[in-house]
Design a protein around this motif. Structure first.
Motif, PDB file in Angstrom:
ATOM      1  N   SER A 209      41.388  56.214  33.012  1.00 22.08           N
ATOM      2  CA  SER A 209      41.999  55.720  31.633  1.00 22.08           C
ATOM      3  C   SER A 209      40.867  55.980  30.545  1.00 22.08           C
ATOM      4  CB  SER A 209      42.475  54.379  31.603  1.00 22.08           C
ATOM      5  OG  SER A 209      41.494  53.483  31.543  1.00 22.08           O
ATOM      6  N   PRO A 210      41.384  56.285  29.382  1.00 20.42           N
ATOM      7  CA  PRO A 210      40.369  56.360  28.110  1.00 20.42           C
ATOM      8  C   PRO A 210      39.649  55.311  28.125  1.00 20.42           C
ATOM      9  CG  PRO A 210      42.436  57.206  27.442  1.00 20.42           C
ATOM     10  CD  PRO A 210      42.755  56.706  28.880  1.00 20.42           C
ATOM     11  N   ALA A 211      40.168  54.068  28.166  1.00 15.33           N
ATOM     12  CA  ALA A 211      39.175  52.682  28.339  1.00 15.33           C
ATOM     13  C   ALA A 211      38.077  52.484  29.272  1.00 15.33           C
ATOM     14  CB  ALA A 211      40.276  51.421  28.490  1.00 15.33           C
ATOM     15  N   THR A 212      38.409  53.239  30.377  1.00 13.38           N
ATOM     16  CA  THR A 212      37.298  53.301  31.559  1.00 13.38           C
ATOM     17  C   THR A 212      36.244  54.192  30.914  1.00 13.38           C
ATOM     18  OG1 THR A 212      38.947  52.645  33.261  1.00 13.38           O
ATOM     19  CG2 THR A 212      36.897  53.817  33.808  1.00 13.38           C
ATOM     20  N   LEU A 213      36.664  55.311  30.238  1.00 14.75           N
ATOM     21  CA  LEU A 213      35.562  56.353  29.996  1.00 14.75           C
ATOM     22  C   LEU A 213      34.753  55.732  28.723  1.00 14.75           C
ATOM     23  CD1 LEU A 213      38.086  59.649  29.485  1.00 14.75           C
ATOM     24  CD2 LEU A 213      35.989  59.113  31.163  1.00 14.75           C
ATOM     25  N   GLY A 214      35.318  54.900  27.973  1.00 15.37           N
ATOM     26  CA  GLY A 214      34.625  54.370  26.879  1.00 15.37           C
ATOM     27  C   GLY A 214      33.566  53.005  27.372  1.00 15.37           C
ATOM     28  N   LEU A 215      33.695  52.537  28.630  1.00 17.02           N
ATOM     29  CA  LEU A 215      32.806  51.786  28.917  1.00 17.02           C
ATOM     30  C   LEU A 215      31.269  52.255  29.292  1.00 17.02           C
ATOM     31  CD1 LEU A 215      34.788  50.380  32.164  1.00 17.02           C
ATOM     32  CD2 LEU A 215      34.281  49.221  29.983  1.00 17.02           C
ATOM     33  N   ASP A 216      30.208  51.375  29.300  1.00 15.97           N
ATOM     34  CA  ASP A 216      28.745  51.823  29.436  1.00 15.97           C
ATOM     35  C   ASP A 216      28.585  52.097  31.154  1.00 15.97           C
ATOM     36  OD1 ASP A 216      28.992  49.410  30.824  1.00 15.97           O
ATOM     37  OD2 ASP A 216      27.622  48.384  29.103  1.00 15.97           O
ATOM     38  N   ALA A 217      27.437  52.392  31.318  1.00 15.06           N
ATOM     39  CA  ALA A 217      27.346  52.860  32.729  1.00 15.06           C
ATOM     40  C   ALA A 217      27.363  51.775  33.595  1.00 15.06           C
ATOM     41  CB  ALA A 217      25.537  53.190  32.596  1.00 15.06           C
ATOM     42  N   ALA A 218      27.268  50.667  33.515  1.00 16.42           N
ATOM     43  CA  ALA A 218      27.492  49.623  34.399  1.00 16.42           C
ATOM     44  C   ALA A 218      29.028  49.251  34.553  1.00 16.42           C
ATOM     45  CB  ALA A 218      26.889  48.287  34.086  1.00 16.42           C
ATOM     46  N   GLY A 219      29.710  49.516  33.492  1.00 16.05           N
ATOM     47  CA  GLY A 219      31.248  49.173  33.531  1.00 16.05           C
ATOM     48  C   GLY A 219      31.835  50.358  34.125  1.00 16.05           C
ATOM     49  N   GLN A 220      31.322  51.576  34.192  1.00 20.54           N
ATOM     50  CA  GLN A 220      32.131  52.826  34.932  1.00 20.54           C
ATOM     51  C   GLN A 220      31.282  52.788  36.396  1.00 20.54           C
ATOM     52  OE1 GLN A 220      32.700  56.601  33.041  1.00 20.54           O
ATOM     53  NE2 GLN A 220      32.072  55.995  31.142  1.00 20.54           N
ATOM     54  N   SER A 221      30.636  51.832  36.580  1.00 23.24           N
ATOM     55  CA  SER A 221      30.082  52.045  38.075  1.00 23.24           C
ATOM     56  C   SER A 221      30.858  50.811  38.797  1.00 23.24           C
ATOM     57  CB  SER A 221      28.507  51.689  37.944  1.00 23.24           C
ATOM     58  OG  SER A 221      27.865  52.810  37.346  1.00 23.24           O
ATOM     59  N   ALA A 222      31.652  49.963  37.945  1.00 24.61           N
ATOM     60  CA  ALA A 222      32.154  48.674  38.557  1.00 24.61           C
ATOM     61  C   ALA A 222      33.666  48.922  39.156  1.00 24.61           C
ATOM     62  CB  ALA A 222      32.243  47.688  37.892  1.00 24.61           C
ATOM     63  N   LEU A 223      33.891  48.997  40.413  1.00 24.82           N
ATOM     64  CA  LEU A 223      35.327  49.319  40.868  1.00 24.82           C
ATOM     65  C   LEU A 223      36.408  48.337  40.163  1.00 24.82           C
ATOM     66  CD1 LEU A 223      36.899  51.300  42.737  1.00 24.82           C
ATOM     67  CD2 LEU A 223      36.598  49.607  44.533  1.00 24.82           C
ATOM     68  N   SER A 224      36.151  47.332  40.063  1.00 22.70           N
ATOM     69  CA  SER A 224      36.994  46.277  39.571  1.00 22.70           C
ATOM     70  C   SER A 224      37.429  46.697  37.928  1.00 22.70           C
ATOM     71  CB  SER A 224      36.254  44.826  39.195  1.00 22.70           C
ATOM     72  OG  SER A 224      35.050  44.836  38.421  1.00 22.70           O
ATOM     73  N   ARG A 225      36.483  47.528  37.420  1.00 21.35           N
ATOM     74  CA  ARG A 225      36.724  47.939  36.042  1.00 21.35           C
ATOM     75  C   ARG A 225      37.354  49.287  35.647  1.00 21.35           C
ATOM     76  NH1 ARG A 225      32.219  45.931  31.919  1.00 21.35           N
ATOM     77  NH2 ARG A 225      33.931  46.545  30.459  1.00 21.35           N
ATOM     78  N   ILE A 226      37.482  49.947  36.890  1.00 21.67           N
ATOM     79  CA  ILE A 226      37.938  51.603  36.928  1.00 21.67           C
ATOM     80  C   ILE A 226      39.371  51.435  36.856  1.00 21.67           C
ATOM     81  CG2 ILE A 226      37.919  53.692  38.199  1.00 21.67           C
ATOM     82  CD1 ILE A 226      35.039  53.055  38.934  1.00 21.67           C
ATOM     83  N   SER A 227      40.248  52.033  35.903  1.00 19.10           N
ATOM     84  CA  SER A 227      41.624  52.114  35.597  1.00 19.10           C
ATOM     85  C   SER A 227      41.702  53.719  36.049  1.00 19.10           C
ATOM     86  CB  SER A 227      42.103  51.663  34.532  1.00 19.10           C
ATOM     87  OG  SER A 227      43.613  52.074  34.548  1.00 19.10           O
ATOM     88  N   GLY A 228      42.601  53.941  37.167  1.00 18.12           N
ATOM     89  CA  GLY A 228      43.204  55.170  37.670  1.00 18.12           C
ATOM     90  C   GLY A 228      44.365  55.318  37.637  1.00 18.12           C
ATOM     91  N   SER A 229      45.237  56.461  38.134  1.00 21.22           N
ATOM     92  CA  SER A 229      46.647  56.323  38.300  1.00 21.22           C
ATOM     93  C   SER A 229      46.879  56.253  39.852  1.00 21.22           C
ATOM     94  CB  SER A 229      46.987  57.597  37.674  1.00 21.22           C
ATOM     95  OG  SER A 229      46.505  58.826  38.059  1.00 21.22           O
ATOM     96  N   GLY A 230      45.964  56.041  40.644  1.00 22.21           N
ATOM     97  CA  GLY A 230      46.141  56.239  42.063  1.00 22.21           C
ATOM     98  C   GLY A 230      47.105  55.111  42.763  1.00 22.21           C
ATOM     99  N   GLU A 235      41.665  44.914  43.942  1.00 24.14           N
ATOM    100  CA  GLU A 235      42.113  43.421  43.989  1.00 24.14           C
ATOM    101  C   GLU A 235      40.942  42.652  44.092  1.00 24.14           C
ATOM    102  OE1 GLU A 235      44.131  41.185  47.513  1.00 24.14           O
ATOM    103  OE2 GLU A 235      45.557  42.068  46.423  1.00 24.14           O
ATOM    104  N   SER A 236      40.075  42.951  45.089  1.00 29.57           N
ATOM    105  CA  SER A 236      38.739  41.902  45.044  1.00 29.57           C
ATOM    106  C   SER A 236      37.706  42.653  45.692  1.00 29.57           C
ATOM    107  CB  SER A 236      39.429  40.670  45.925  1.00 29.57           C
ATOM    108  OG  SER A 236      39.879  41.034  47.315  1.00 29.57           O
ATOM    109  N   GLU A 237      36.694  41.953  45.741  1.00 27.13           N
ATOM    110  CA  GLU A 237      35.378  42.495  46.363  1.00 27.13           C
ATOM    111  C   GLU A 237      34.406  41.326  46.719  1.00 27.13           C
ATOM    112  OE1 GLU A 237      32.175  45.773  45.234  1.00 27.13           O
ATOM    113  OE2 GLU A 237      33.242  45.064  43.517  1.00 27.13           O
ATOM    114  N   LYS A 238      33.865  41.761  48.026  1.00 26.10           N
ATOM    115  CA  LYS A 238      32.511  40.696  48.296  1.00 26.10           C
ATOM    116  C   LYS A 238      31.356  41.612  48.446  1.00 26.10           C
ATOM    117  CE  LYS A 238      35.592  37.523  50.958  1.00 26.10           C
ATOM    118  NZ  LYS A 238      35.760  36.698  52.209  1.00 26.10           N
ATOM    119  N   PRO A 239      30.681  41.911  47.708  1.00 31.38           N
ATOM    120  CA  PRO A 239      29.681  42.855  47.496  1.00 31.38           C
ATOM    121  C   PRO A 239      28.883  42.960  48.926  1.00 31.38           C
ATOM    122  CG  PRO A 239      29.309  41.571  45.682  1.00 31.38           C
ATOM    123  CD  PRO A 239      30.349  40.885  46.394  1.00 31.38           C
TER     124      PRO A 239
END
Length: 563
Positions: A209-230, A235-239
């Protein structure tokens, strides 16, 4: 590679663009011809359910709705940025989160519509037009429209400097995208590139999404913040332990050749990490996981005999497994030396000793199933005597310890690789013995990730055990001057790569592809090929799963009978 058989997804001016109906008409005869063979194969699968061998799967049945599939990956991933998804651990997850404009169908061998309902190109392969499928939305609710597609294409072509994201290597020559209609985007390239359409099917070209493209490097690297159309969303993550994906209930835009055109059958997919290779088969047999990647050959027969499945999807999106030659140290600058190393590999012995029936001995830098593949196996036959003659002619003489020398320098080479392949280290252990017979010393640092981190930029490390995605053709792998994989850039080969990008599907392109393969494998021997790329999975008896041509599991169409 553009990976086409009988259809051309990028016709010239005035030609009909590729659409769903046209593609179905083009492939109808192919499907009909294969139907009888497929039915016979299914019958055999049903009859042999209790005696499965590598590559088999349970017979098809009625999909079961609901439930959770537990999938074990090899190592954790902490950076999910889309354009760097050139590793299995990342691509195999993002494949279910991010959709692409096009899809390469492994059954038909065609590039088919996905988020682009139509796509075409001009005769020069410098302009491409995509018609955006209506009604698609990102998981954050925003529309996947022409403006969003343009924003993504610009990020692939130019990178995102503010977020320290580099351009996608498969988008060579990208100049601009233009929204020419509410549902249409036109792409312009600086130079012909017939691989461009194929590159839009890569997970590294997954749309966000355009909002994802607007994130900084850390934001675009976090799966929780990536919005796709898939078909699945985070849902959740345990590192370093697990990632949970949940079904997107309104999903309705799968690739048109997919059996499931709606939402996923599964409610959830849990991705766990199982770095210890010895535990993977047991995890399937005990029912702890439904699917696991990275079986070692020694476990395949026992797993199949227990009633579970051994699945071995071919990686036609990748090169064959190889030792890519890095000429920086100078010891491998002479093509005669490189050719001697190629002839000094006994591939059948590697297959018999290290591999299994899931693996096919390489006969080119391309896999056997890749369009344009040329069989060079006769010229790759093990010939240690000829290898010795080539080394003699190159001025490398056998020293007192059996290792060849020239100008006071030993012919001692080092190989590096990641630990992603369960067979890479033992394979190079065998090659080490084989090359010792022709007077070459190999220092085996394969599967040593700590060493790899420093060795990749080091031109003194001569060999890199690898297989690489080739959505943009072979050029991005072997062409760049700053390529840390090969440390070489051959002007004659680069002319071939440019000619390949300028050629459309057909005899001319096939001829150029054949020249590339002969140059890389035989004449210049920059690619010491070993076996076709394949990923070997273990699956429970009730797991129904298909794979992309890049060996990624397709969770959108997966289901488990035990759900």
């Amino acid at each position: 590679m553009l990976y086409l058989n009988q259809t051309d997804p990028h016709p010239g001016p005035g030609a009909t663009p590729v659409t769903g109906a046209l593609l179905r008409r083009r492939t109808a005869l192919k499907i009909a011809a294969a139907f009888a063979a497929a039915a016979l194969a299914l019958t055999g699968c049903q009859q042999a359910a209790s005696d499965q061998g590598p590559g088999t799967r349970v017979a098809a049945g009625t999909p079961v709705e609901g439930g959770t599939l537990i999938y074990a990956e090899v190592t954790p991933i902490n950076n999910w940025q889309t354009q760097s998804a050139r590793f299995y651990e990342k691509a195999n997850v993002l494949n279910s989160v991010l959709d692409r404009l096009t899809y390469f169908d492994p059954e038909s061998g065609d590039l088919v519509p996905w988020l682009a309902s139509e796509f075409s190109a001009n005769a020069e392969h410098t302009e491409f037009i995509f018609t955006v499928r209506p009604g698609v939305t990102f998981s954050d609710g925003t529309p996947l429209d022409a403006a969003a597609v343009k924003a993504n294409l610009d990020s692939f072509g130019f990178g995102i400097p503010a977020a320290q994201i580099q351009p996608n290597v498969d988008f060579a020559g990208y100049t601009s995208s233009e929204v020419t209609a509410p549902d249409q985007v036109k792409v312009t390239l600086a130079a012909p590139n017939s691989n461009f359409l194929r590159a839009t099917s890569s997970v590294t070209a997954g749309l966000v999404s355009p909002a994802t493209l607007g994130l900084d490097a850390a934001g675009q690297s976090a799966l929780s913040r990536i919005s796709g159309s898939g078909p699945f969303v985070f849902e959740s993550e345990k590192p370093d332990e697990e990632v949970v994906l949940a079904k997107r209930g309104d999903y309705a835009w799968a690739p048109e050749t997919s059996d499931n055109q709606g939402a996923a059958y599964l409610d959830r997919v849990v991705i766990k990490y199982l770095p210890e290779v010895a535990h993977r088969a047991g995890a399937v047999q005990s029912g702890q996981v439904d699917l696991v990647r990275g079986l070692q050959p020694a476990d395949e027969a026992a797993l199949a005999a227990s009633g579970s499945q051994v699945l071995a999807p071919a990686g036609t999106d990748l090169t064959s497994n190889m030792a890519a030659v890095r000429t920086g140290s100078g010891r491998l600058a002479d093509p005669q030396v490189r050719r001697a190393l190629q002839l000094g590999i006994d591939r059948q012995s590697i297959k018999d000793t290290v591999l299994s029936d899931s693996y096919t001995i390489a006969a080119s830098v391309l896999n056997h199933g890749a369009p344009g593949f040329v069989d060079l196996s006769a010229e790759l036959a093990y010939d240690p005597e000829q290898a010795k003659d080539l080394l003699d002619d190159a001025g490398w003489t056998v020293g007192a310890d059996g290792i060849r020398e020239k100008d006071g320098e030993k012919l001692a080479l080092t190989v590096t690789s990641s630990n992603n392949s369960v067979v890479i280290k033992p394979a190079f252990e065998l090659i080490e013995q084989q090359w010792r017979q022709i007077g070459v010393q190999l220092k085996n640092r394969a599967a040593d990730n700590t060493f790899l981190a420093t060795a990749m930029p080091d031109p003194a490390v001569e060999l890199f055990g690898t297989r690489q995605f080739i959505y943009g053709g072979l050029g991005p792998i072997f062409e760049p001057d700053n390529n840390t994989m090969t440390h070489t850039s051959d002007p004659a080969l680069n002319e071939l790569f440019a000619a390949e990008r300028a050629a459309g599907p057909g005899p001319d392109r096939d001829r150029i592809l054949a020249e590339e393969q002969r140059a890389l494998v035989l004449e210049q021997a920059y690619s010491l090929v070993l076996w076709d790329e394949v990923q070997v999975y273990g699956a429970g008896p009730d797991t129904h799963i298909d794979f992309t041509s890049g060996t990624a599991p397709i969770f959108q169409g997966a289901w488990t009978a035990g759900s």
